[in-house]
Design a protein around this motif. Structure first.
Motif, PDB file in Angstrom:
ATOM      1  N   SER A 246       7.098   4.672   9.438  1.00  0.00           N
ATOM      2  CA  SER A 246       7.800   5.587  10.340  1.00  0.00           C
ATOM      3  C   SER A 246       8.546   6.634   9.755  1.00  0.00           C
ATOM      4  N   ALA A 247       8.932   6.380   8.289  1.00  0.00           N
ATOM      5  CA  ALA A 247       9.642   7.318   7.419  1.00  0.00           C
ATOM      6  C   ALA A 247       8.877   7.918   6.501  1.00  0.00           C
ATOM      7  N   TRP A 248       7.480   8.044   7.092  1.00  0.00           N
ATOM      8  CA  TRP A 248       6.519   8.515   5.823  1.00  0.00           C
ATOM      9  C   TRP A 248       6.272  10.083   6.120  1.00  0.00           C
ATOM     10  N   ASN A 249       6.136  10.848   5.344  1.00  0.00           N
ATOM     11  CA  ASN A 249       5.777  12.168   5.770  1.00  0.00           C
ATOM     12  C   ASN A 249       4.486  12.606   5.990  1.00  0.00           C
ATOM     13  N   GLY A 250       3.498  11.852   6.095  1.00  0.00           N
ATOM     14  CA  GLY A 250       2.005  12.124   6.493  1.00  0.00           C
ATOM     15  C   GLY A 250       1.011  11.960   5.257  1.00  0.00           C
ATOM     16  N   GLY A 251      -0.138  12.400   5.418  1.00  0.00           N
ATOM     17  CA  GLY A 251      -1.159  12.555   4.328  1.00  0.00           C
ATOM     18  C   GLY A 251      -1.915  11.291   4.487  1.00  0.00           C
ATOM     19  N   ALA A 252      -3.272  11.205   4.185  1.00  0.00           N
ATOM     20  CA  ALA A 252      -4.314  10.526   4.135  1.00  0.00           C
ATOM     21  C   ALA A 252      -3.704   9.125   3.047  1.00  0.00           C
ATOM     22  N   LEU A 253      -3.997   7.923   3.417  1.00  0.00           N
ATOM     23  CA  LEU A 253      -3.922   6.716   2.636  1.00  0.00           C
ATOM     24  C   LEU A 253      -4.940   6.226   2.522  1.00  0.00           C
ATOM     25  N   ASN A 254      -5.102   5.371   1.448  1.00  0.00           N
ATOM     26  CA  ASN A 254      -6.303   4.341   1.323  1.00  0.00           C
ATOM     27  C   ASN A 254      -5.555   2.982   1.065  1.00  0.00           C
ATOM     28  N   VAL A 255      -5.849   1.829   1.935  1.00  0.00           N
ATOM     29  CA  VAL A 255      -5.229   0.450   1.872  1.00  0.00           C
ATOM     30  C   VAL A 255      -6.168  -0.413   1.455  1.00  0.00           C
ATOM     31  N   ARG A 256      -5.851  -0.984   0.422  1.00  0.00           N
ATOM     32  CA  ARG A 256      -6.672  -2.329  -0.168  1.00  0.00           C
ATOM     33  C   ARG A 256      -6.082  -3.789   0.057  1.00  0.00           C
ATOM     34  N   LEU A 257      -6.669  -4.545   0.544  1.00  0.00           N
ATOM     35  CA  LEU A 257      -6.125  -5.845   0.817  1.00  0.00           C
ATOM     36  C   LEU A 257      -6.902  -6.613  -0.457  1.00  0.00           C
ATOM     37  N   MET A 258      -6.146  -7.608  -1.110  1.00  0.00           N
ATOM     38  CA  MET A 258      -6.662  -8.067  -2.410  1.00  0.00           C
ATOM     39  C   MET A 258      -6.082  -9.529  -2.385  1.00  0.00           C
ATOM     40  N   ASP A 259      -6.908 -10.471  -2.827  1.00  0.00           N
ATOM     41  CA  ASP A 259      -6.408 -11.935  -3.244  1.00  0.00           C
ATOM     42  C   ASP A 259      -5.382 -11.760  -4.360  1.00  0.00           C
ATOM     43  N   ILE A 260      -4.567 -12.842  -4.775  1.00  0.00           N
ATOM     44  CA  ILE A 260      -3.509 -12.931  -5.562  1.00  0.00           C
ATOM     45  C   ILE A 260      -3.982 -12.591  -6.863  1.00  0.00           C
ATOM     46  N   GLN A 261      -5.327 -12.741  -7.184  1.00  0.00           N
ATOM     47  CA  GLN A 261      -5.883 -12.458  -8.657  1.00  0.00           C
ATOM     48  C   GLN A 261      -6.292 -10.861  -8.852  1.00  0.00           C
ATOM     49  N   GLY A 262      -6.086 -10.086  -7.725  1.00  0.00           N
ATOM     50  CA  GLY A 262      -6.245  -8.549  -7.631  1.00  0.00           C
ATOM     51  C   GLY A 262      -7.728  -8.492  -7.141  1.00  0.00           C
ATOM     52  N   ARG A 263      -8.570  -9.198  -6.538  1.00  0.00           N
ATOM     53  CA  ARG A 263      -9.842  -9.062  -6.163  1.00  0.00           C
ATOM     54  C   ARG A 263      -9.958  -8.303  -4.775  1.00  0.00           C
ATOM     55  N   VAL A 264     -10.434  -7.375  -4.658  1.00  0.00           N
ATOM     56  CA  VAL A 264     -10.621  -6.511  -3.634  1.00  0.00           C
ATOM     57  C   VAL A 264     -11.110  -7.376  -2.412  1.00  0.00           C
ATOM     58  N   LEU A 265     -10.382  -7.497  -1.239  1.00  0.00           N
ATOM     59  CA  LEU A 265     -11.314  -8.120   0.041  1.00  0.00           C
ATOM     60  C   LEU A 265     -11.537  -7.310   0.987  1.00  0.00           C
ATOM     61  N   SER A 266     -10.502  -6.244   1.347  1.00  0.00           N
ATOM     62  CA  SER A 266     -11.117  -5.169   2.333  1.00  0.00           C
ATOM     63  C   SER A 266     -10.430  -3.795   1.882  1.00  0.00           C
TER      64      SER A 266
END
Length: 309
Positions: A246-266
């Protein structure tokens, strides 16, 4: 403490530096560290340089950053695993580490600690010396921090690093043995890609070295160091994690969900997203995850607790 502590290459930030001894204050959780009465000191700019642009870093293919504070050049490998020092250029000599020194490991939280052995060499007045030793690091405190200029930080981790080393060589035909002790306290505020306060004590039993320094974020720089377009991003943790845009000023974002060891899940791409965006949790087991948000202007990483279905 996580990869948000890694500065982006090309960034610069400003400290005020004082040559004095300062009590780091108590360790432990929920501390209220107050350094608001520190003097103005002298201005110091620190730059995170590309190793390819620094001649001294050409011998270190693993290097990702060269940190230049105007006095020293520190050649680092900074990645998802932590900070590893490969070389250090100082006024008196250039320290080349065949067995580099790990200074931080990621992720780290209160009471986490690490240990490493290192081995380096350097030339002093045309004579070859070796340096070997140990480094111990620990997150020894959490709490709030007050700095001059009204600077206030609510979520702070303090890392205590103790480096003990032995120098050996010959100077003018005489054998030389020298011991060094370097104790550093780094105060990290959440999502600031550098320490906001550094207390250093460096002593040597033979060489004329006894250095006590204090570095804190320059109040004139505070507020300019946030990532444009990223500073408004927050994590909402309940009932399941959301990104608050809500306080962000826009633009494309990439979101990565990882396990606690840093392995990318999604991985997800967001364009023009506003308000709350729920991180998909369907099919996820309850537990702790990492969420990395990146855009053209930088990167942030959060810890997120999934409640499971």
């Amino acid at each position: 403490l996580d990869t948000w502590a890694n500065p982006n290459v090309g960034w610069s930030y400003k400290y005020r530096t004082l040559n004095q001894t300062e009590d780091p204050g108590p360790g432990g959780q929920a501390q209220a560290w107050d350094f608001s009465t520190l003097g103005s000191g002298t201005a110091q700019e620190v730059q995170a340089l590309d190793p390819a642009s620094v001649n001294e870093a050409s011998a270190y293919p693993q290097a990702t950053h060269v940190i230049d504070n105007g006095l020293n050049l520190s050649v680092y490998e900074m990645n998802q695993n932590g900070w590893t020092l490969h070389a250090l250029g100082q006024a008196l000599f250039f320290l080349d580490c065949s067995a580099p020194m790990t200074e931080l490991e990621f992720p780290m939280e209160y009471n986490d600690q690490g240990f490493d052995l290192f081995s380096c060499s350097f030339d002093f007045q045309g004579n070859s010396f070796s340096r070997s030793g140990t480094v111990n690091f620990r997150v020894d405190g959490t709490g709030s921090l007050q700095l001059p200029g009204g600077q206030s930080f609510d979520r702070v981790l303090r890392v205590r690093t103790e480096e003990n080393s032995l120098d050996q060589g010959n100077l003018g035909g005489f054998p030389i043995v020298n011991t060094n002790e370097n104790i550093t306290y780094r105060f990290f505020a959440e999502n600031r890609p550098y320490p906001v306060l550094i207390l250093t004590s460096l002593t040597s039993d033979l060489l004329p070295i006894d250095v006590q320094t204090v570095q804190y974020l320059d109040p004139d720089f505070a507020g300019q160091d946030q990532l444009p377009g990223m500073e408004g991003i927050r994590m909402v943790h309940a009932p399941n994690p959301h990104l608050d845009l809500s306080a962000w000023n826009g633009g494309a974002l990439n979101v990565r969900l990882m396990d606690i060891q840093g392995r990318v899940l999604s991985e997800y791409s967001l364009q023009g997203q506003e308000g709350l965006w729920e991180i998909p949790s369907s099919g996820r087991s309850a537990g702790l995850y990492l969420v990395e948000v990146s855009g053209d202007m930088g990167r942030m990483r959060f810890r997120a607790m999934m409640n499971g279905e």
